[in-house]
Design an enzyme around this catalytic site. Structure first.
Site, short mmCIF file in Angstrom:
data_model
loop_
_atom_site.label_atom_id
_atom_site.label_comp_id
_atom_site.label_asym_id
_atom_site.label_seq_id
_atom_site.Cartn_x
_atom_site.Cartn_y
_atom_site.Cartn_z
CG PHE A 6 9.43 -10.98 4.55
CD1 PHE A 6 8.51 -12.00 4.37
CD2 PHE A 6 10.02 -10.84 5.81
CE1 PHE A 6 8.21 -12.87 5.38
CE2 PHE A 6 9.72 -11.72 6.83
CZ PHE A 6 8.82 -12.74 6.62
CG HIS A 30 2.73 -0.32 13.15
ND1 HIS A 30 1.78 -0.62 14.12
CD2 HIS A 30 2.76 -1.40 12.34
CE1 HIS A 30 1.27 -1.82 13.89
NE2 HIS A 30 1.85 -2.32 12.81
CG HIS A 38 -3.85 -6.28 10.64
ND1 HIS A 38 -2.79 -6.06 9.80
CD2 HIS A 38 -3.48 -5.76 11.84
CE1 HIS A 38 -1.83 -5.44 10.45
NE2 HIS A 38 -2.22 -5.25 11.70
CD GLU A 73 1.54 -5.79 11.27
OE1 GLU A 73 1.29 -4.58 11.09
OE2 GLU A 73 1.75 -6.58 10.35
CE LYS A 98 -6.02 2.72 1.78
NZ LYS A 98 -5.16 1.53 1.62
CB SER A 111 1.41 0.67 17.50
OG SER A 111 1.73 1.14 16.20
CG HIS A 127 -0.67 -2.01 -3.68
ND1 HIS A 127 -1.22 -2.69 -4.74
CD2 HIS A 127 -0.77 -2.83 -2.62
CE1 HIS A 127 -1.66 -3.87 -4.32
NE2 HIS A 127 -1.40 -3.98 -3.02
NE ARG A 168 -6.56 -5.85 -2.91
CZ ARG A 168 -5.78 -5.86 -3.98
NH1 ARG A 168 -6.17 -5.24 -5.06
NH2 ARG A 168 -4.61 -6.46 -3.96
CG ASP A 195 -2.60 -9.31 -1.58
OD1 ASP A 195 -2.99 -8.57 -2.51
OD2 ASP A 195 -1.72 -8.99 -0.77
CD GLN A 220 4.74 -3.56 3.05
OE1 GLN A 220 5.21 -3.84 4.16
NE2 GLN A 220 3.86 -4.31 2.43
P1 FAD Z 1 -6.32 -1.05 -1.33
O1 FAD Z 1 -6.16 0.20 -0.56
O2 FAD Z 1 -7.68 -1.47 -1.74
O3 FAD Z 1 -5.36 -0.93 -2.63
C1 FAD Z 1 -5.07 -2.08 -3.39
C2 FAD Z 1 -4.71 -1.66 -4.82
O4 FAD Z 1 -5.90 -1.21 -5.47
C3 FAD Z 1 -3.71 -0.52 -4.90
O5 FAD Z 1 -2.89 -0.76 -6.02
C4 FAD Z 1 -4.58 0.70 -5.13
O6 FAD Z 1 -3.91 1.74 -5.84
C5 FAD Z 1 -5.72 0.11 -5.96
N1 FAD Z 1 -7.01 0.80 -5.78
C6 FAD Z 1 -7.57 1.22 -4.63
N2 FAD Z 1 -8.79 1.76 -4.87
C7 FAD Z 1 -9.00 1.67 -6.20
C8 FAD Z 1 -10.07 2.04 -7.06
N3 FAD Z 1 -11.18 2.63 -6.59
N4 FAD Z 1 -9.94 1.80 -8.39
C9 FAD Z 1 -8.82 1.20 -8.89
N5 FAD Z 1 -7.79 0.83 -8.13
C10 FAD Z 1 -7.88 1.06 -6.79
N6 FAD Z 1 -2.61 -8.39 4.12
C11 FAD Z 1 -3.32 -9.38 4.71
O7 FAD Z 1 -3.81 -10.29 4.01
N7 FAD Z 1 -3.51 -9.43 6.07
C12 FAD Z 1 -3.02 -8.45 6.87
O8 FAD Z 1 -3.20 -8.53 8.09
C13 FAD Z 1 -2.30 -7.37 6.28
N8 FAD Z 1 -1.83 -6.35 7.04
C14 FAD Z 1 -1.22 -5.29 6.44
C15 FAD Z 1 -0.83 -4.20 7.21
C16 FAD Z 1 -0.20 -3.11 6.64
C17 FAD Z 1 0.20 -1.94 7.51
C18 FAD Z 1 0.08 -3.10 5.25
C19 FAD Z 1 0.81 -1.95 4.63
C20 FAD Z 1 -0.32 -4.17 4.46
C21 FAD Z 1 -0.98 -5.27 5.03
N9 FAD Z 1 -1.43 -6.35 4.27
C22 FAD Z 1 -2.12 -7.39 4.87
C23 FAD Z 1 -1.18 -6.40 2.83
C24 FAD Z 1 -2.37 -5.87 2.00
O9 FAD Z 1 -3.52 -6.63 2.23
C25 FAD Z 1 -1.97 -5.95 0.53
O10 FAD Z 1 -0.91 -5.06 0.26
C26 FAD Z 1 -3.10 -5.78 -0.46
O11 FAD Z 1 -2.60 -6.10 -1.76
C27 FAD Z 1 -3.65 -4.35 -0.54
O12 FAD Z 1 -4.41 -4.04 0.54
P2 FAD Z 1 -4.86 -2.51 0.77
O13 FAD Z 1 -5.75 -2.50 1.93
O14 FAD Z 1 -3.68 -1.64 0.78
O15 FAD Z 1 -5.69 -2.31 -0.59
#
Ligand code: FAD
Length: 278
Positions: free
Chosen positions: A209, A259, A69, A10, A158, A8, A142, A99, A101, A169
């Protein structure tokens, strides 16, 4: 083109009409690899969101499924629901749930979700099986996690909230991927964990990056790429060799799919796939 495992690709949503034309060209060229889907990134907190929506809906009409996304930080549940209804009506069947940022300067979340797991649970509760839900994984941890073990616990929570598969990543250490997958399996979680692959075409961009997202470029790779200086064709030749080896090792280690972070270009990714099919 035959690929050794399903692939796939991106994209990010382009800012200009010229960028959009380039994306469509890259999209059509990458179709030769019969990708499972194309995904389109989404900016948390505003700016590019409308462009993601328009791009993904248009791409989805061009013959290969497209997946938006979707980041939840700072968003209200009603707004996420409306967006998902819009995607559902446009025939979208897969999302990448994140989630995200918040842009620097925006404090707090001001939204209904703290973590991607909250978004995954929300999508499952509201839409059942309407969407295949991808989530993000971090074999090298992360950057905000307190430690790798805790980050893997959070990843598994999750996944168990309703994710169907994960995309990592990018990374250049195969052992980090193997360890991550082993630890996830040890926690009774069997979703596909698909390596995210970043082609290497430009060393200074890659270093920038990587520093920002916490991806490690092994010292020996940094040294080899740094010694190329401004010799772009040499960086690309060495980078291609590194990434082809990485993909082959990942496939040998059991990676179910790949991917590619295409950066809206087809040539670097197609060069890798061309070498992998041999
Ligand atoms: P989460 O899974 O929520 O994790 C974030 C942090 O919180 C981690 O450190 C985790 O350990 C911690 N955590 C999770 N659950 C809990 C809990 N219950 N209690 C305490 N801590 C917890 N960013 C964008 O803005 N747009 C995009 O399109 C985008 N695409 C991406 C695609 C991929 C494949 C990847 C790998 C990353 C992408 N990102 C994108 C980056 C991503 O949004 C960031 O890395 C962000 O900081 C974390 O998102 P997440 O969904 O992994 O968060």
């Amino acid at each position: 083109m035959n690929t050794p495992v399903p692939v796939s690709f991106e994209f990010f949503p382009p800012k200009t009409d010229v960028g959009y034309e380039k994306l469509l060209k890259a999209h059509d060229e990458l179709k030769v690899a019969n990708p499972e889907f194309f995904s389109v990134t989404y900016g948390a907190g505003g700016s590019t969101q409308e462009r993601t929506i328009n791009t993904v809906i248009e791409l989805n009409q061009r013959g290969v499924p497209a997946a938006p996304h979707l980041s939840c930080i700072g968003s209200k549940a009603d707004a996420i629901r409306d967006l998902l209804i819009k995607y559902q009506n446009a025939g979208i069947k897969r999302i990448v749930a994140l989630r995200g940022d918040l842009p620097s300067g925006m404090m707090g979340t001001g939204g209904d979700f703290n973590y991607a797991s909250d978004l995954v649970a929300f999508v499952k509760a509201e839409f059942g099986k309407a969407f295949h839900i991808e989530v993000a994984a971090y074999p090298e941890m992360h950057p905000q996690a307190p430690n790798l073990d805790k980050d893997i616990d959070n990843f598994v929570a999750k996944a168990k909230a309703g994710a169907d598969s994960a995309i990592t990543q990018y990374f250049y250490n195969v052992n980090a991927y193997k360890h991550f997958v082993d630890e996830v399996r040890r926690r009774d979680c069997d979703i596909d964990i698909v390596p995210g692959i970043m082609p290497i075409t430009n060393y200074s961009n890659l270093a920038r990056f990587s520093d920002a997202c916490g991806a490690d470029i092994p010292r020996w790779m940094r040294q080899a790429l740094q010694t190329c200086g401004d010799d772009v064709s040499r960086i690309q030749r060495i980078g291609l060799n590194f990434v082809v080896d990485l993909c082959q090792e990942l496939i040998a280690a059991g990676a179910p799919k790949l991917h590619f972070y295409s950066m809206n270009q087809s040539a670097p990714t197609l060069a890798i796939l061309e070498r992998l099919k041999a």
